[in-house]
Design an enzyme around this catalytic site. Structure first.
Site, PDB file in Angstrom:
ATOM      1  N   LYS A 261       7.934  -5.988 -11.312  1.00 16.70           N
ATOM      2  CA  LYS A 261       7.262  -4.711 -11.046  1.00 16.70           C
ATOM      3  C   LYS A 261       8.171  -3.499 -11.351  1.00 16.70           C
ATOM      4  O   LYS A 261       9.376  -3.650 -11.541  1.00 16.70           O
ATOM      5  CB  LYS A 261       6.795  -4.684  -9.593  1.00 16.70           C
ATOM      6  CG  LYS A 261       5.649  -5.678  -9.288  1.00 16.70           C
ATOM      7  CD  LYS A 261       5.212  -5.537  -7.833  1.00 16.70           C
ATOM      8  CE  LYS A 261       3.990  -6.371  -7.524  1.00 16.70           C
ATOM      9  NZ  LYS A 261       3.574  -6.191  -6.092  1.00 16.70           N
TER      10      LYS A 261
ATOM     11  N   TYR B  60      -5.877  -5.020 -10.096  1.00 11.82           N
ATOM     12  CA  TYR B  60      -5.868  -5.055  -8.632  1.00 11.82           C
ATOM     13  C   TYR B  60      -7.245  -4.747  -8.038  1.00 11.82           C
ATOM     14  O   TYR B  60      -7.331  -4.321  -6.879  1.00 11.82           O
ATOM     15  CB  TYR B  60      -4.814  -4.092  -8.080  1.00 11.82           C
ATOM     16  CG  TYR B  60      -3.416  -4.674  -8.051  1.00 11.82           C
ATOM     17  CD1 TYR B  60      -3.114  -5.797  -7.281  1.00 11.82           C
ATOM     18  CD2 TYR B  60      -2.378  -4.088  -8.777  1.00 11.82           C
ATOM     19  CE1 TYR B  60      -1.831  -6.325  -7.240  1.00 11.82           C
ATOM     20  CE2 TYR B  60      -1.084  -4.613  -8.746  1.00 11.82           C
ATOM     21  CZ  TYR B  60      -0.830  -5.740  -7.964  1.00 11.82           C
ATOM     22  OH  TYR B  60       0.450  -6.262  -7.917  1.00 11.82           O
TER      23      TYR B  60
ATOM     24  N   PHE C 222      -4.222   1.200   0.559  1.00 10.77           N
ATOM     25  CA  PHE C 222      -3.071   1.380  -0.318  1.00 10.77           C
ATOM     26  C   PHE C 222      -3.413   1.290  -1.813  1.00 10.77           C
ATOM     27  O   PHE C 222      -2.520   1.307  -2.650  1.00 10.77           O
ATOM     28  CB  PHE C 222      -1.967   0.375   0.042  1.00 10.77           C
ATOM     29  CG  PHE C 222      -2.387  -1.087  -0.017  1.00 10.77           C
ATOM     30  CD1 PHE C 222      -2.434  -1.778  -1.222  1.00 10.77           C
ATOM     31  CD2 PHE C 222      -2.735  -1.759   1.149  1.00 10.77           C
ATOM     32  CE1 PHE C 222      -2.816  -3.113  -1.271  1.00 10.77           C
ATOM     33  CE2 PHE C 222      -3.124  -3.105   1.107  1.00 10.77           C
ATOM     34  CZ  PHE C 222      -3.160  -3.772  -0.110  1.00 10.77           C
TER      35      PHE C 222
ATOM     36  N   ARG D 275       5.387 -18.550  -5.454  1.00  9.90           N
ATOM     37  CA  ARG D 275       5.141 -17.804  -4.211  1.00  9.90           C
ATOM     38  C   ARG D 275       6.316 -18.005  -3.246  1.00  9.90           C
ATOM     39  O   ARG D 275       6.715 -17.077  -2.548  1.00  9.90           O
ATOM     40  CB  ARG D 275       3.836 -18.270  -3.546  1.00  9.90           C
ATOM     41  CG  ARG D 275       2.583 -18.073  -4.388  1.00  9.90           C
ATOM     42  CD  ARG D 275       2.078 -16.668  -4.468  1.00  9.90           C
ATOM     43  NE  ARG D 275       1.627 -16.132  -3.214  1.00  9.90           N
ATOM     44  CZ  ARG D 275       1.060 -14.933  -3.088  1.00  9.90           C
ATOM     45  NH1 ARG D 275       0.891 -14.143  -4.144  1.00  9.90           N
ATOM     46  NH2 ARG D 275       0.678 -14.491  -1.924  1.00  9.90           N
TER      47      ARG D 275
ATOM     48  N   THR E   9       5.229 -10.816   1.259  1.00  4.69           N
ATOM     49  CA  THR E   9       4.867  -9.513   0.680  1.00  4.69           C
ATOM     50  C   THR E   9       5.773  -8.401   1.220  1.00  4.69           C
ATOM     51  O   THR E   9       6.255  -7.557   0.460  1.00  4.69           O
ATOM     52  CB  THR E   9       3.394  -9.178   1.018  1.00  4.69           C
ATOM     53  OG1 THR E   9       2.572 -10.291   0.650  1.00  4.69           O
ATOM     54  CG2 THR E   9       2.930  -7.927   0.304  1.00  4.69           C
TER      55      THR E   9
ATOM     56  N   ARG F 213      12.153 -11.229  -2.942  1.00  9.72           N
ATOM     57  CA  ARG F 213      11.821 -10.012  -2.183  1.00  9.72           C
ATOM     58  C   ARG F 213      12.862  -9.704  -1.117  1.00  9.72           C
ATOM     59  O   ARG F 213      13.166  -8.530  -0.874  1.00  9.72           O
ATOM     60  CB  ARG F 213      10.406 -10.128  -1.610  1.00  9.72           C
ATOM     61  CG  ARG F 213       9.344  -9.909  -2.708  1.00  9.72           C
ATOM     62  CD  ARG F 213       7.977 -10.284  -2.248  1.00  9.72           C
ATOM     63  NE  ARG F 213       6.917  -9.805  -3.148  1.00  9.72           N
ATOM     64  CZ  ARG F 213       5.669 -10.255  -3.122  1.00  9.72           C
ATOM     65  NH1 ARG F 213       5.321 -11.179  -2.239  1.00  9.72           N
ATOM     66  NH2 ARG F 213       4.762  -9.780  -3.956  1.00  9.72           N
TER      67      ARG F 213
ATOM     68  N   ASN G 127       7.723  -4.077  -3.998  1.00 14.27           N
ATOM     69  CA  ASN G 127       8.268  -5.386  -3.618  1.00 14.27           C
ATOM     70  C   ASN G 127       8.631  -6.268  -4.815  1.00 14.27           C
ATOM     71  O   ASN G 127       8.620  -7.490  -4.715  1.00 14.27           O
ATOM     72  CB  ASN G 127       7.337  -6.085  -2.622  1.00 14.27           C
ATOM     73  CG  ASN G 127       5.955  -6.323  -3.195  1.00 14.27           C
ATOM     74  OD1 ASN G 127       5.688  -6.002  -4.349  1.00 14.27           O
ATOM     75  ND2 ASN G 127       5.081  -6.897  -2.395  1.00 14.27           N
TER      76      ASN G 127
ATOM     77  N   HIS H  16       5.156  -9.822  -8.577  1.00 15.70           N
ATOM     78  CA  HIS H  16       3.808 -10.330  -8.295  1.00 15.70           C
ATOM     79  C   HIS H  16       3.762 -11.778  -8.736  1.00 15.70           C
ATOM     80  O   HIS H  16       4.384 -12.136  -9.736  1.00 15.70           O
ATOM     81  CB  HIS H  16       2.749  -9.540  -9.090  1.00 15.70           C
ATOM     82  CG  HIS H  16       1.434 -10.277  -9.187  1.00 15.70           C
ATOM     83  ND1 HIS H  16       0.489 -10.217  -8.200  1.00 15.70           N
ATOM     84  CD2 HIS H  16       0.947 -11.134 -10.130  1.00 15.70           C
ATOM     85  CE1 HIS H  16      -0.542 -11.001  -8.543  1.00 15.70           C
ATOM     86  NE2 HIS H  16      -0.278 -11.560  -9.715  1.00 15.70           N
TER      87      HIS H  16
ATOM     88  N   GLU I 129      -5.498 -14.140 -14.625  1.00 15.93           N
ATOM     89  CA  GLU I 129      -4.432 -13.163 -14.857  1.00 15.93           C
ATOM     90  C   GLU I 129      -3.690 -13.453 -16.166  1.00 15.93           C
ATOM     91  O   GLU I 129      -3.350 -12.534 -16.906  1.00 15.93           O
ATOM     92  CB  GLU I 129      -3.474 -13.144 -13.658  1.00 15.93           C
ATOM     93  CG  GLU I 129      -4.144 -12.572 -12.420  1.00 15.93           C
ATOM     94  CD  GLU I 129      -3.341 -12.701 -11.128  1.00 15.93           C
ATOM     95  OE1 GLU I 129      -3.833 -12.242 -10.088  1.00 15.93           O
ATOM     96  OE2 GLU I 129      -2.215 -13.258 -11.156  1.00 15.93           O
TER      97      GLU I 129
HETATM   98  P1  RTP Z   1       1.130  -9.678  -5.266  1.00 16.15           P
HETATM   99  O1  RTP Z   1      -0.383  -9.750  -5.300  1.00 16.15           O
HETATM  100  O2  RTP Z   1       1.666  -8.405  -5.853  1.00 16.15           O
HETATM  101  O3  RTP Z   1       1.774 -10.892  -5.781  1.00 16.15           O
HETATM  102  O4  RTP Z   1       1.601  -9.637  -3.747  1.00 16.15           O
HETATM  103  P2  RTP Z   1       1.005 -10.388  -2.499  1.00 16.15           P
HETATM  104  O5  RTP Z   1      -0.021 -11.410  -2.921  1.00 16.15           O
HETATM  105  O6  RTP Z   1       2.177 -10.854  -1.695  1.00 16.15           O
HETATM  106  O7  RTP Z   1       0.309  -9.220  -1.724  1.00 16.15           O
HETATM  107  P3  RTP Z   1      -1.209  -8.684  -1.756  1.00 16.15           P
HETATM  108  O8  RTP Z   1      -1.737  -8.752  -0.372  1.00 16.15           O
HETATM  109  O9  RTP Z   1      -1.997  -9.359  -2.842  1.00 16.15           O
HETATM  110  O10 RTP Z   1      -1.007  -7.141  -2.120  1.00 16.15           O
HETATM  111  C1  RTP Z   1      -0.811  -6.763  -3.455  1.00 16.15           C
HETATM  112  C2  RTP Z   1       0.288  -5.756  -3.524  1.00 16.15           C
HETATM  113  O11 RTP Z   1      -0.128  -4.544  -2.919  1.00 16.15           O
HETATM  114  C3  RTP Z   1       0.994  -3.873  -2.339  1.00 16.15           C
HETATM  115  N1  RTP Z   1       0.760  -3.691  -0.923  1.00 16.15           N
HETATM  116  N2  RTP Z   1       1.023  -2.568  -0.295  1.00 16.15           N
HETATM  117  N3  RTP Z   1       1.303  -0.546   1.659  1.00 16.15           N
HETATM  118  C4  RTP Z   1       0.844  -1.726   2.021  1.00 16.15           C
HETATM  119  O12 RTP Z   1       0.535  -2.009   3.164  1.00 16.15           O
HETATM  120  C5  RTP Z   1       0.691  -2.757   0.982  1.00 16.15           C
HETATM  121  N4  RTP Z   1       0.218  -3.975   1.163  1.00 16.15           N
HETATM  122  C6  RTP Z   1       0.258  -4.573  -0.041  1.00 16.15           C
HETATM  123  C7  RTP Z   1       2.212  -4.757  -2.575  1.00 16.15           C
HETATM  124  O13 RTP Z   1       2.841  -4.317  -3.785  1.00 16.15           O
HETATM  125  C8  RTP Z   1       1.570  -6.120  -2.779  1.00 16.15           C
HETATM  126  O14 RTP Z   1       2.430  -6.977  -3.502  1.00 16.15           O
HETATM  127 MG    MG Z   2      -1.684 -10.954  -4.185  1.00 16.25          MG
END
Ligand code: RTP
Ligand code: MG
Length: 140
Positions: free
Chosen positions: A11, A51, A59, A87, A93, A104, A114, A117, A128
């Site tokens: 990222k 997204y 967010f 993962r 996250t 991370r 973070n 992805h 994807e």
């Molecule tokens: P990713 O999709 O990026 O691999 O990450 P993830 O599954 O661990 O997290 P996800 O819940 O899918 O959220 C996607 C991305 O959104 C951002 N985020 N910001 N500010 C916040 O509370 C918040 N929560 C999520 C993060 O960049 C997250 O990786």
């Molecule tokens: Mg995700």
């Protein structure tokens, strides 16, 4: 478990800090092989499409702006149980909750910035990968 492919993004916070190599090394050390890789800059529309699942989350605006703020490196990773393995090496996250030794934990700045992805399941991995790569660009 069979050999799988998953989709990964290094990222903007990470490319900006010159961490592409360090993060790729962690992925490779975890047994994942980089079978496709390119550096791109997302448009806002592309970030919103990628997204879309989060479009109603508070967010979403911040996330899509951030994802367009610097170049990213998109990769296809291959290996035994690649989706779960990726993962695991990414970590939680929120870096404050990420386990020792994860990407991370080591590199992420915040829950938003973070560093990486990774696809969260076989269907999203397939979608994807197809969104970012043609078949000819993936060399296993
Ligand atoms: P990713 O999709 O990026 O691999 O990450 P993830 O599954 O661990 O997290 P996800 O819940 O899918 O959220 C996607 C991305 O959104 C951002 N985020 N910001 N500010 C916040 O509370 C918040 N929560 C999520 C993060 O960049 C997250 O990786
Ligand atoms: Mg995700």
């Amino acid at each position: 478990m069979a050999v799988q492919r998953t989709f990964s993004i290094i990222k903007p916070d990470a490319t900006k800090r010159n961490l592409t190599g360090a993060i790729t090394a962690k992925l490779e050390e975890a047994g994942l092989r980089v079978v496709a890789s390119k550096r791109i800059r997302l448009t806002l529309e592309q970030a919103q499409t990628f997204y879309a699942v989060h479009k109603d989350r508070p967010f979403f605006g911040e996330l899509t702006e951030y994802m367009t703020s610097e170049p990213i490196v998109v990769q296809v990773l291959e290996g035994e149980d690649a989706i779960a393995k990726n993962r695991e090496v990414m970590g939680a996250t929120n870096p404050a909750e990420a386990a020792e030794g994860t990407i991370r934990k080591e590199f992420a700045l915040s829950i938003g910035e973070n560093s990486v992805h990774g696809s969260d399941g076989p269907d999203t991995a397939k979608e994807e990968i197809a969104y970012f790569f043609s078949g000819l660009e993936i060399v296993g």
